[in-house]
Scaffold this active site. Sequence first.
Site, PDB file in Angstrom:
ATOM      1  N   LYS A   1       0.823  -1.204   0.000  1.00 59.16           N
ATOM      2  CA  LYS A   1       0.000   0.000   0.000  1.00 59.16           C
ATOM      3  C   LYS A   1       0.862   1.262   0.000  1.00 59.16           C
ATOM      4  CE  LYS A   1      -3.425   2.922   1.227  1.00 59.16           C
ATOM      5  NZ  LYS A   1      -4.248   3.584   0.202  1.00 59.16           N
TER       6      LYS A   1
ATOM      7  N   ARG B   1     -14.818  10.474  18.454  1.00 66.72           N
ATOM      8  CA  ARG B   1     -13.360  10.442  18.429  1.00 66.72           C
ATOM      9  C   ARG B   1     -12.796   9.837  19.721  1.00 66.72           C
ATOM     10  NH1 ARG B   1     -15.001  15.419  16.255  1.00 66.72           N
ATOM     11  NH2 ARG B   1     -14.399  15.752  14.092  1.00 66.72           N
TER      12      ARG B   1
ATOM     13  N   VAL C   1      -2.436  13.956  14.225  1.00 65.17           N
ATOM     14  CA  VAL C   1      -3.694  14.113  13.494  1.00 65.17           C
ATOM     15  C   VAL C   1      -4.639  12.965  13.843  1.00 65.17           C
ATOM     16  CG1 VAL C   1      -4.752  14.273  11.189  1.00 65.17           C
ATOM     17  CG2 VAL C   1      -2.569  15.383  11.627  1.00 65.17           C
TER      18      VAL C   1
ATOM     19  N   ASN D   1      -7.050  10.621  15.776  1.00 61.67           N
ATOM     20  CA  ASN D   1      -8.014  10.936  16.830  1.00 61.67           C
ATOM     21  C   ASN D   1      -8.039   9.876  17.931  1.00 61.67           C
ATOM     22  OD1 ASN D   1      -9.208  13.447  16.131  1.00 61.67           O
ATOM     23  ND2 ASN D   1     -10.153  12.459  14.368  1.00 61.67           N
TER      24      ASN D   1
ATOM     25  N   CYS E   1      -7.196  13.415  18.951  1.00 63.17           N
ATOM     26  CA  CYS E   1      -5.874  14.054  18.879  1.00 63.17           C
ATOM     27  C   CYS E   1      -5.473  14.766  20.165  1.00 63.17           C
ATOM     28  CB  CYS E   1      -5.797  14.981  17.670  1.00 63.17           C
ATOM     29  SG  CYS E   1      -6.895  16.416  17.720  1.00 63.17           S
TER      30      CYS E   1
ATOM     31  N   ASP F   1     -11.815  22.429  12.002  1.00 60.94           N
ATOM     32  CA  ASP F   1     -13.137  22.861  12.481  1.00 60.94           C
ATOM     33  C   ASP F   1     -13.311  24.371  12.255  1.00 60.94           C
ATOM     34  OD1 ASP F   1     -13.880  20.291  14.404  1.00 60.94           O
ATOM     35  OD2 ASP F   1     -11.760  20.801  14.429  1.00 60.94           O
ATOM     36  N   THR F   2     -12.230  25.113  12.478  1.00 60.65           N
ATOM     37  CA  THR F   2     -12.262  26.559  12.266  1.00 60.65           C
ATOM     38  C   THR F   2     -12.457  26.882  10.784  1.00 60.65           C
ATOM     39  OG1 THR F   2     -10.961  27.051  14.242  1.00 60.65           O
ATOM     40  CG2 THR F   2     -10.854  28.662  12.452  1.00 60.65           C
ATOM     41  N   SER F   3     -11.818  26.108   9.921  1.00 59.61           N
ATOM     42  CA  SER F   3     -12.011  26.290   8.478  1.00 59.61           C
ATOM     43  C   SER F   3     -13.453  25.982   8.084  1.00 59.61           C
ATOM     44  CB  SER F   3     -11.041  25.384   7.713  1.00 59.61           C
ATOM     45  OG  SER F   3     -11.138  25.596   6.326  1.00 59.61           O
ATOM     46  N   ARG F   4     -14.010  24.927   8.692  1.00 60.14           N
ATOM     47  CA  ARG F   4     -15.426  24.595   8.430  1.00 60.14           C
ATOM     48  C   ARG F   4     -16.333  25.753   8.851  1.00 60.14           C
ATOM     49  NH1 ARG F   4     -14.417  18.676  11.043  1.00 60.14           N
ATOM     50  NH2 ARG F   4     -14.147  17.494   9.109  1.00 60.14           N
TER      51      ARG F   4
ATOM     52  N   HIS G   1     -12.905  36.245  10.527  1.00 57.76           N
ATOM     53  CA  HIS G   1     -12.030  35.817  11.621  1.00 57.76           C
ATOM     54  C   HIS G   1     -12.917  35.232  12.721  1.00 57.76           C
ATOM     55  CE1 HIS G   1      -8.299  37.865  10.156  1.00 57.76           C
ATOM     56  NE2 HIS G   1      -9.220  38.447   9.408  1.00 57.76           N
TER      57      HIS G   1
ATOM     58  N   HIS H   1     -11.112  18.901  20.112  1.00 59.61           N
ATOM     59  CA  HIS H   1     -11.463  18.604  18.716  1.00 59.61           C
ATOM     60  C   HIS H   1     -12.476  17.468  18.778  1.00 59.61           C
ATOM     61  CE1 HIS H   1     -11.375  17.759  14.503  1.00 59.61           C
ATOM     62  NE2 HIS H   1     -10.769  16.604  14.648  1.00 59.61           N
TER      63      HIS H   1
END
Length: 327
Positions: free
Chosen positions: A52, A101, A131, A133, A135, A161-164, A181, A188
């Site tokens: 893989k 998580r 990264v 979980n 995390c 999550d902030t980007s979401r 902002h 998380h």
Amino acid sequence: MTASHVHRNAVPAAGSKLAVIGAGAVGSSVAYAALLRGSARTIALYDLKKEKVEAEVLDLAHGSPLASGARIIGGDDITCVQGADVVVITAGAAQRPGQTRLDLAGTNVSILRSLMPQLLEQAPDAVYVLVTNPCDVLTVAALGISGLPAGRVFASGTVLDTSRLRNLLSWMTGVSARSIHATIAGEHGDSEFGLWSSATVGGVPLRECRGADGTLSFTDAALDDLGHQVAEAAYTVIQGKGATNLAVGVSAARIVEAVLTDEHAVLPVSSLLDGYQGISGVAMSIPSVVGRQGVIRRLDVSMDEREQARLHASAEALRAVQESLGI
């Protein structure tokens, strides 16, 4: 005080090396995002599954001349990570539909106990980014196993999550996400929350934003619903496609760049707290200054009483899991 700083072709130092541990959906996405963005000059991908990981390395290498030209190496021999400047750990059991998580904690802490000493042998001077979980819990475990300074072991936390959140607010306001902002803080996971009292849209406080009819757009009820949508977003993606991987990959690559370019970017990564708002002994996401030494410091963010209460509740949820695992 968010992850809103835009990547502007920051150039990592010559010879910079990123090692990604785990060639599953998340690990290969981290390597792919780093390749496209030019996050590091060498990208090493390591996994125990020989066939893989070799296939993933080959697939990435085939695209490198069309992207950043980064050197792609890797395989099932851990020496491929030797001398890495940043190590991103994605190895572990994946979150399945219906699982939280925190349900993954026991299994993934055991994997980390085996993995971390081997990685330290190969990359003793690296900054380590978790990264896998959960995390936050794994960050505390990794610090205990490694004995490294607290700033050099941290998690991707609520960068994604902030980007979401910023993406959702962009849809709702019709303003570019880059001009918004707003930060998700805490665990998380299910107890995360929005820092609404410091959130702004183009400089206007979020709670003062008005719609075309002049009414306030973001009431307390609307903000609670928004926070719930962000917290549930991963479950929606996992239900539909089996894993969250693409946006996670971009988030991790963004963090790697902040480290390798010593950017001092403010990102809501998860690191061990020591007396932050009266909280110690757990790792949680707080807007933090990230550079070559990892987490340099956490910002003393203004929080209202409700946000402070949620931060403490998030800490208690994580502390309970750590105690159950003997961390």
